[in-house]
Motif scaffolding. Sequence first.
Motif: not given
Length: 606
Positions: A207-212
Amino acid sequence: MTTTTATTSDTGAEDVAWELSDIYDGPDDARLEADLEDARTSANTFRERYRGRLGALDSAALLEAVRELERIEGIVVRARAYAYLRFSVDTADPERGALLQRLQELAAALETELVFVRLEWAEVDDERAAELLADPVLAEYRHFLEALRRYRPHLLSEPEERILTEKSVSGSSSWARLYNELLAGLRAQLDGREISFEEALAYLQHPDRDLRRRAADAVTAALAPGMRTRSFVFNTLLLDKATDDRLRNYPHWLAARNLSNETPDDAVQALIDAVVGRYDIAQRYYRIKARLLGIDRLADYDRMAPVSATSTPVRWDEAASLVVGAYQDFSPEVGRIVSDFFERRWIDAPVRPDKSIGAYCMTRVPGVHPYVFMNFTGDRRSVLTLAHELGHALHGVLAQEQGVFNSETPLTMAETASVFGEALTFKRMLAREDDPARRLDLLVGRLDDAVATVFRQIALNRFEDRVHGARRGDGELAADRFSELWAETQRDLLGDSVEITDGYRTWWSYVPHFVVSPGYVYAYAYGFLFSLAIFRRYEVEGEPVVAPYLELLRAGGSAAPAELARIVDLDVADRGLWETGLEAIDELLAEAEELAEEIGDEATRP
């Protein structure tokens, strides 16, 4: 913005390793050597007995020959399956690789000895062949023998066929093995840690876009060092296929695959055209998903993101219970079969270093049972992948009674049970969820899978089409050219709904199907839409659909796809079948839209 650090999760699958002693006790098992010697001796005896005389056999003698041929092939298939299963879990072990190579060489040698069978059977004139096939004595193998004759226009002389078969071991199959080993050796660096390539891909569902974004960068970085080598392997196999197609007089690059799938070119084109004609569904979905995620436009690494604020990992035991329960609800018999795979250690589940990427089911292990190969990462996609592969396993168990020659289905029908199993599991997952936001998240996940299985796979087919055409017309392609063709065909699918990042341009290079099984990918869309049609009937009619569906699976590949489809009252020649499936996806999208409006976008945003 909160930065989330990727961590390796405990999935509970770490010790879920398969037990292969049902095949052999180990590579030194005396039964393995005895079987290989039996295959060699029997193949020589068979050749001495039947070569030059196959076309003169009567029905009873032909039946005896086919049964012995099936027995010999069963020995080889079983031994190769064992070697491949061992190799898959540790591709860096030289001993495992050597055993697999040895058995591939043996299989090629035996195929060379027995290549006369299909050549002599193809030479039998149509009238005599029809007379033999009409005899009830041969009813068990009628479709097998009919299917062999479809290759008549593409067969070469026996000396030529022998040379091509022997050279394939040091040629195409070796290059394909190298490509798989290169993929299995990929590692990604994420947040200062080295992780498996599979785990990096799994973070694209976080769910974390930065992690994606960081995971996507890690995937791109992992692909970069070997790009030139993988491009060379791909080029080599593209040329090998072009040469083979030319020698065998196939009119286009996909013709051999279509013939193998027993599906006419125009029927395959109808499927492709139907899906390409509804690319708007995928584009509309991605625009809606961007809104749900609270961003203006998705990037390529956002496509599989959940829309809920949190992502709860699913442990192995919970996943097993969920999947077995879904199959059990459909049919107690089916539930018992699927449960055996967990209880009897027929699954290898955890992510490990040097393990092959992806998931598969080894459905053809004569005299034993299928085996399921996973890289379980504990996300929702892994649960549905488990359900998918166990659908293949169920199909393999039920069709096993058909024997080696009649149990294997064309690729177009091979995805039927796997997609159906996914649908059963998703339905159970949705029924257990009361929270509207979580239900929407599940619906979005199902749409993710539908778009990936239908629209993305056809886009991959369009990439293959461009690549094969370019290789044959322009010669060897640079890695950048592959990336250009990849970006073009992805842009055709995505339109302006998704940003294609620079890094994503190289992601074609981790799709093994392009190298190992050219033309394979459209079968996913075919199987998904075909299976979806059956599932829609099941949702409406319930129990009356169970028996014909299981009859379809038990039939394996004992009939042509069109005939198999009639068991469940479907017509694969009707373009309306594909359009009905596409409408079902559109309806699922409308349901997600309605739920999103009901609960409000803000409730779903991370």
